[in-house]
Design a protein around this motif. Structure first.
Motif, mmCIF file in Angstrom:
data_model
loop_
_atom_site.group_PDB
_atom_site.id
_atom_site.type_symbol
_atom_site.label_atom_id
_atom_site.label_comp_id
_atom_site.label_asym_id
_atom_site.label_seq_id
_atom_site.Cartn_x
_atom_site.Cartn_y
_atom_site.Cartn_z
ATOM 1 N N ARG A 123 0.903 -1.239 -0.026
ATOM 2 C CA ARG A 123 -0.001 -0.049 0.074
ATOM 3 C C ARG A 123 0.886 1.131 0.020
ATOM 4 O O ARG A 123 0.362 2.408 -0.380
ATOM 5 N N ARG A 124 2.095 1.241 0.384
ATOM 6 C CA ARG A 124 2.971 2.368 0.318
ATOM 7 C C ARG A 124 3.717 2.447 -1.075
ATOM 8 O O ARG A 124 4.460 3.306 -1.122
ATOM 9 N N ARG A 125 3.819 1.510 -1.749
ATOM 10 C CA ARG A 125 4.600 1.400 -3.034
ATOM 11 C C ARG A 125 3.707 1.410 -4.319
ATOM 12 O O ARG A 125 2.957 2.306 -4.580
ATOM 13 N N PHE A 126 3.837 0.130 -4.918
ATOM 14 C CA PHE A 126 3.412 0.222 -6.330
ATOM 15 C C PHE A 126 1.617 0.333 -6.346
ATOM 16 O O PHE A 126 1.102 0.828 -7.193
ATOM 17 N N VAL A 127 1.213 -0.372 -5.196
ATOM 18 C CA VAL A 127 -0.430 -0.372 -5.233
ATOM 19 C C VAL A 127 -0.937 1.238 -4.987
ATOM 20 O O VAL A 127 -1.830 1.616 -5.655
ATOM 21 N N HIS A 128 -0.072 2.003 -4.183
ATOM 22 C CA HIS A 128 -0.597 3.291 -4.113
ATOM 23 C C HIS A 128 -0.347 4.066 -5.519
ATOM 24 O O HIS A 128 -1.235 4.972 -5.912
ATOM 25 N N TYR A 129 0.782 3.768 -5.933
ATOM 26 C CA TYR A 129 0.905 4.506 -7.204
ATOM 27 C C TYR A 129 -0.026 4.147 -8.335
ATOM 28 O O TYR A 129 -0.525 5.200 -8.904
ATOM 29 N N ALA A 130 -0.403 2.859 -8.308
ATOM 30 C CA ALA A 130 -1.422 2.635 -9.474
ATOM 31 C C ALA A 130 -2.724 3.141 -9.189
ATOM 32 O O ALA A 130 -3.376 3.599 -10.113
ATOM 33 N N LYS A 131 -3.011 3.206 -7.987
ATOM 34 C CA LYS A 131 -4.426 3.838 -7.533
ATOM 35 C C LYS A 131 -4.368 5.342 -8.048
ATOM 36 O O LYS A 131 -5.533 5.898 -8.357
ATOM 37 N N SER A 132 -3.223 5.810 -7.678
ATOM 38 C CA SER A 132 -3.139 7.422 -7.841
ATOM 39 C C SER A 132 -3.301 7.705 -9.340
ATOM 40 O O SER A 132 -3.626 8.635 -9.777
ATOM 41 N N ILE B 134 13.244 4.473 -5.221
ATOM 42 C CA ILE B 134 12.032 5.150 -5.158
ATOM 43 C C ILE B 134 11.437 4.649 -3.553
ATOM 44 O O ILE B 134 11.716 3.567 -3.119
ATOM 45 N N LEU B 135 11.187 5.664 -2.782
ATOM 46 C CA LEU B 135 10.758 5.618 -1.408
ATOM 47 C C LEU B 135 9.370 5.332 -1.179
ATOM 48 O O LEU B 135 8.779 5.544 -2.041
ATOM 49 N N ASP B 136 8.922 5.326 -0.130
ATOM 50 C CA ASP B 136 7.307 5.155 0.143
ATOM 51 C C ASP B 136 6.660 6.101 0.303
ATOM 52 O O ASP B 136 7.186 7.489 0.436
ATOM 53 N N VAL B 137 5.241 6.210 -0.169
ATOM 54 C CA VAL B 137 4.280 7.262 0.056
ATOM 55 C C VAL B 137 3.805 6.963 1.362
ATOM 56 O O VAL B 137 3.202 5.697 1.842
ATOM 57 N N HIS B 138 3.714 8.067 2.257
ATOM 58 C CA HIS B 138 3.157 7.877 3.480
ATOM 59 C C HIS B 138 1.677 8.591 3.788
ATOM 60 O O HIS B 138 1.547 8.924 4.892
#
Length: 353
Positions: A24-33, A144-148
């Motif tokens: 949820r902090r990495r690719f999944v968040h990116y794809a949803k965004s 690439i770091l995490d999205v928080h």
């Protein structure tokens, strides 16, 4: 971005519910965004792009070659830095095979990591040191770091401390044992000030390979200090508990190459909340602190004692450190800046010759 939305994307998650931090902090968040559709990857199917995480079966995905698919390997930990004589490293491949995590036996799991990097059209990592280790096997490496954004819901506003000074730590339960790096520090500090340690993590976990040895996390905390409080991690309450504390701590065993190679993700998470944070002096934490104009990393027990004592005694210093960390995290590692790195990663494999 419109053309990306037409891609068939497969993703190998850390968990099928995709609620683990690595999802949820990495690719999944990116794809949803970016409104990108994806499915849990099946190696028998063809994809335009497959994103492989560290939980993947490398014996399968390291040889994946269907329909000219582009493969991205999200390789966020420092496995290549582990010495080749490390006992756990030597048995990693056998353990993954016997437990059913891997379909094929790969006795030398260092080579499995290297082969996965070599197969990938791009590798994502999280530190400069990791990038150097990966580069001999893949030239297209992206840090690439995490999205928080969904975790840092509350920002610290009150930097006053009460009679009991409250330290806080957040992380996976398997890393709770790292707090014993400062057990002696806490013992010295309690003689001068009432201290409490607040831990935000899962209350139980599978200790071995994520599948075996169900363990109550509280059993790992005995003896840390007189006042230890354990909280079940959840997205809604994490930042509120953190910001109710006075100082965050991130101790790490600097003699362990794998742990020493950790990125600054946890530090940035605390900083996004405006939390002053004391850490071990890993390369990533040293770099982040220097860029933020702070000096809160520790190499010895004496460093830990003197640094924590400084911030226990000085509310102004706590406020200044918290605000400086937050300003740095928001300016240098904003959500959009991190999402653009994922954009650039996809562009590097789809639109270059």
């Amino acid at each position: 971005m419109a053309s990306l939305q037409k891609l068939r994307i497969g993703y190998v998650p850390y968990s099928r519910s995709m609620d683990k931090p690595g999802d949820r902090r990495r690719f999944v968040h990116y794809a949803k965004s970016r409104n990108l559709a994806f499915e849990i990857a099946d190696p028998s199917k063809k994809y335009d792009v497959v994103v492989v995480t560290e939980s993947a079966d490398l014996s399968v995905w390291g040889e994946y070659d269907k329909g000219g698919a582009k493969v991205i390997y999200d390789f966020i930990d420092s496995y290549l830095a582990i010495p080749r004589n490390n006992l756990k490293g030597k048995f990693r491949g056998l353990a993954k095979y016997l437990s059913g995590q891997n379909k094929h036996l790969r006795l030398d799991y260092w080579k499995a990591f290297e082969s996965m990097c070599a197969r990938a059209d791009a590798v994502v990592c999280t530190t400069e040191e990791q990038a150097r280790d990966i580069y001999p096997f893949c030239k297209n490496v992206h840090i690439i770091l995490d999205v928080h954004s969904t975790d840092a819901r509350v920002h610290k506003a009150d930097y006053q401390a009460g009679d009991v000074f409250n330290l806080v730590w957040e992380g996976l339960p398997c890393n709770v044992t790292q707090l014993y790096q400062i057990q002696g520090v806490l013992a010295k500090l309690k003689a001068r000030r009432k201290m409490a340690l607040h831990l935000i993590t899962d209350l139980e976990f599978q200790r071995y390979m994520g599948r075996y040895g169900r363990t109550q996390t509280v059993n790992l905390t005995r003896g840390l200090c007189d006042r230890v409080y354990l909280y079940s991690w959840n997205e809604q309450m994490c930042s509120s508990i953190v910001c109710a504390s006075d100082l965050a701590v991130i101790p790490i065993d600097l003699n362990d190459p794998f742990l020493r190679g950790k990125p600054e993700n946890k530090l940035l998470l605390f900083w996004r909340m405006g939390m002053p944070t004391v850490t071990s002096a890993t390369p990533a934490y040293d770099r982040a602190m220097a860029k933020a104009g702070l000096s809160m990393t520790c190499r010895s027990e004496d460093d830990w004692v003197s640094t924590i004592e400084k911030y226990v005694a000085d509310e102004v210093s706590r406020r200044e450190a918290g605000l400086a960390g937050r300003a740095f995290a928001e300016s240098e590692y904003s959500e959009e800046a991190i999402l653009r790195r994922w954009d650039q990663l996809l562009e590097s494999i789809l639109y270059t010759c």
